[in-house]
Design a protein around this motif. Structure first.
Motif, PDB file in Angstrom:
ATOM      1  N   LEU A  31       0.834  -1.203   0.000  1.00 38.39           N
ATOM      2  CA  LEU A  31       0.000   0.000   0.000  1.00 38.39           C
ATOM      3  C   LEU A  31       0.866   1.249   0.000  1.00 38.39           C
ATOM      4  CD1 LEU A  31      -2.878   1.339   0.577  1.00 38.39           C
ATOM      5  CD2 LEU A  31      -2.244   1.151   2.995  1.00 38.39           C
ATOM      6  N   LEU A  35      -4.011   7.249   3.736  1.00 35.55           N
ATOM      7  CA  LEU A  35      -5.270   6.599   4.086  1.00 35.55           C
ATOM      8  C   LEU A  35      -6.177   7.564   4.844  1.00 35.55           C
ATOM      9  CD1 LEU A  35      -4.138   3.073   5.328  1.00 35.55           C
ATOM     10  CD2 LEU A  35      -5.458   3.581   3.267  1.00 35.55           C
ATOM     11  N   LEU A  46     -14.098   5.123  -0.799  1.00 25.11           N
ATOM     12  CA  LEU A  46     -12.956   4.675  -1.584  1.00 25.11           C
ATOM     13  C   LEU A  46     -13.450   4.271  -2.967  1.00 25.11           C
ATOM     14  CD1 LEU A  46     -11.126   2.408   1.038  1.00 25.11           C
ATOM     15  CD2 LEU A  46     -10.944   4.880   0.711  1.00 25.11           C
ATOM     16  N   PRO A  48     -12.017   2.729  -6.300  1.00 21.41           N
ATOM     17  CA  PRO A  48     -10.910   2.137  -7.054  1.00 21.41           C
ATOM     18  C   PRO A  48     -11.339   1.678  -8.451  1.00 21.41           C
ATOM     19  CG  PRO A  48     -11.840   0.519  -5.568  1.00 21.41           C
ATOM     20  CD  PRO A  48     -12.732   1.737  -5.502  1.00 21.41           C
ATOM     21  N   LEU A  59      -9.263  -4.467  -0.370  1.00 21.35           N
ATOM     22  CA  LEU A  59      -9.712  -3.303   0.385  1.00 21.35           C
ATOM     23  C   LEU A  59     -10.151  -3.703   1.794  1.00 21.35           C
ATOM     24  CD1 LEU A  59     -11.687  -1.625  -2.501  1.00 21.35           C
ATOM     25  CD2 LEU A  59      -9.588  -0.751  -1.484  1.00 21.35           C
ATOM     26  N   VAL A 144      -8.463   5.319  -5.815  1.00 18.37           N
ATOM     27  CA  VAL A 144      -7.515   4.260  -5.499  1.00 18.37           C
ATOM     28  C   VAL A 144      -7.164   3.521  -6.789  1.00 18.37           C
ATOM     29  CG1 VAL A 144      -7.056   2.184  -4.121  1.00 18.37           C
ATOM     30  CG2 VAL A 144      -8.578   3.972  -3.220  1.00 18.37           C
ATOM     31  N   ILE A 146      -5.457   0.059  -8.225  1.00 21.83           N
ATOM     32  CA  ILE A 146      -5.129  -1.298  -7.788  1.00 21.83           C
ATOM     33  C   ILE A 146      -4.564  -2.081  -8.965  1.00 21.83           C
ATOM     34  CG2 ILE A 146      -5.999  -3.466  -6.838  1.00 21.83           C
ATOM     35  CD1 ILE A 146      -8.268  -1.958  -5.536  1.00 21.83           C
ATOM     36  N   LEU A 160      -1.733  -1.361  -4.010  1.00 22.53           N
ATOM     37  CA  LEU A 160      -2.783  -0.348  -3.949  1.00 22.53           C
ATOM     38  C   LEU A 160      -2.126   1.007  -3.765  1.00 22.53           C
ATOM     39  CD1 LEU A 160      -3.783  -3.024  -2.138  1.00 22.53           C
ATOM     40  CD2 LEU A 160      -5.907  -1.714  -2.161  1.00 22.53           C
ATOM     41  N   ARG A 161      -2.555   1.971  -4.573  1.00 21.60           N
ATOM     42  CA  ARG A 161      -2.021   3.334  -4.496  1.00 21.60           C
ATOM     43  C   ARG A 161      -3.181   4.274  -4.234  1.00 21.60           C
ATOM     44  NH1 ARG A 161       0.871   7.738  -6.547  1.00 21.60           N
ATOM     45  NH2 ARG A 161       3.140   7.479  -6.486  1.00 21.60           N
ATOM     46  N   VAL A 162      -3.157   4.937  -3.081  1.00 18.98           N
ATOM     47  CA  VAL A 162      -4.254   5.796  -2.639  1.00 18.98           C
ATOM     48  C   VAL A 162      -3.905   7.238  -2.944  1.00 18.98           C
ATOM     49  CG1 VAL A 162      -5.681   6.504  -0.684  1.00 18.98           C
ATOM     50  CG2 VAL A 162      -4.803   4.149  -0.818  1.00 18.98           C
ATOM     51  N   GLU A 178      -3.349   7.719 -10.316  1.00 20.60           N
ATOM     52  CA  GLU A 178      -2.760   6.696  -9.453  1.00 20.60           C
ATOM     53  C   GLU A 178      -2.350   5.468 -10.263  1.00 20.60           C
ATOM     54  OE1 GLU A 178      -1.974   7.579  -6.427  1.00 20.60           O
ATOM     55  OE2 GLU A 178      -2.958   9.461  -6.949  1.00 20.60           O
TER      56      GLU A 178
END
Length: 228
Positions: A31, A35, A46, A48, A59, A144, A146, A160-162, A178
């Motif tokens: 991750l 967050l 969220l 994604p 998640l 997000v 993924i 995962l890149r938030v 992302e």
């Protein structure tokens, strides 16, 4: 609903099964990014991309890791096939009011704005549900990115890149940003090493890379044959 209070043994068994499948079948979950908080005042939606069967489990795993309450909107077809997932926070698409209340109470509510699993590549047209729930709840809308990818390990790895909170009209750009960053990091990385700058959420590090140790059958063959 939060994790079900009825038949707590069943909820505990399901939780162990879900977490066990993530840890057995993926080489690791990593991750990166800011967050949302957890608890009162920490709610968020969220949003994604959705290219993998694993996305909801990932998640859910991150929420457990972070100690956050969690909901996820699933398609009616999928949730009717696996109704026990309601014990871990799954909601039907029509349950937007419970989703809003949960977000207002501090839960992370995951909504896949593409609507269903799509082929990896360009982001598909986004549905308005994620942005609408965030707006009605008064919580951040969090893009997000993924990727579940095969790299230098025997099993897939999940990243995962938030991103920072997005305005409703900028959600697609936020998710795409992302994904572009994550894809560039993957393309430039050593496939036998986790990506730099990512926190390990799940999985055990192995010397030499994410999953490079010989399995038991290979070790047994080496012992029996004497091959070196």
């Amino acid at each position: 609903m939060a994790e079900s209070a009825s038949h707590p043994w069943a909820t505990a068994l399901l939780r162990a099964s879900v977490r066990g499948s993530v840890r057995r079948e993926l080489a690791g979950v990593w991750l990166r990014g800011p967050l949302p908080g957890s608890g009162p005042g920490g709610g968020a939606v969220l949003a994604p991309n959705h290219n993998s069967w694993w996305d909801g489990y990932l998640l859910r795993e991150v929420a457990w890791w972070a100690g956050a309450d969690f909901r996820v909107l699933m398609t009616g077809r999928q949730l009717s096939r696996f109704p026990f997932l309601r014990r871990l926070g799954a909601l039907y698409p029509a349950e937007v009011r419970p989703a809003i209340r949960a977000a207002q109470a501090g839960a992370w509510v995951a909504v896949f704005p593409e609507g269903m699993i799509r082929p990896a590549g360009a982001l598909d047209t986004l549905q308005p549900g994620a942005a609408w729930i965030a707006r009605q709840s008064g919580v951040p809308l969090v893009p997000v990115g993924i990727r579940v990818v095969m790299r230098g390990a025997r099993k897939p790895e999940a990243y995962l890149r938030v991103g920072p909170a997005a305005r409703p009209g900028e959600l697609a750009q936020g998710i795409e940003a992302e994904l572009r960053a994550l894809d560039a990091e993957l393309a430039a990385s050593d496939p036998e090493q986790p990506l730099a700058g990512y926190l390990r959420v799940s999985g055990k590090p192995a010397q030499g890379g994410p999953d490079t140790r010989p399995d038991w059958a290979s070790r047994l063959l080496t012992l029996v044959t004497g091959d070196r």
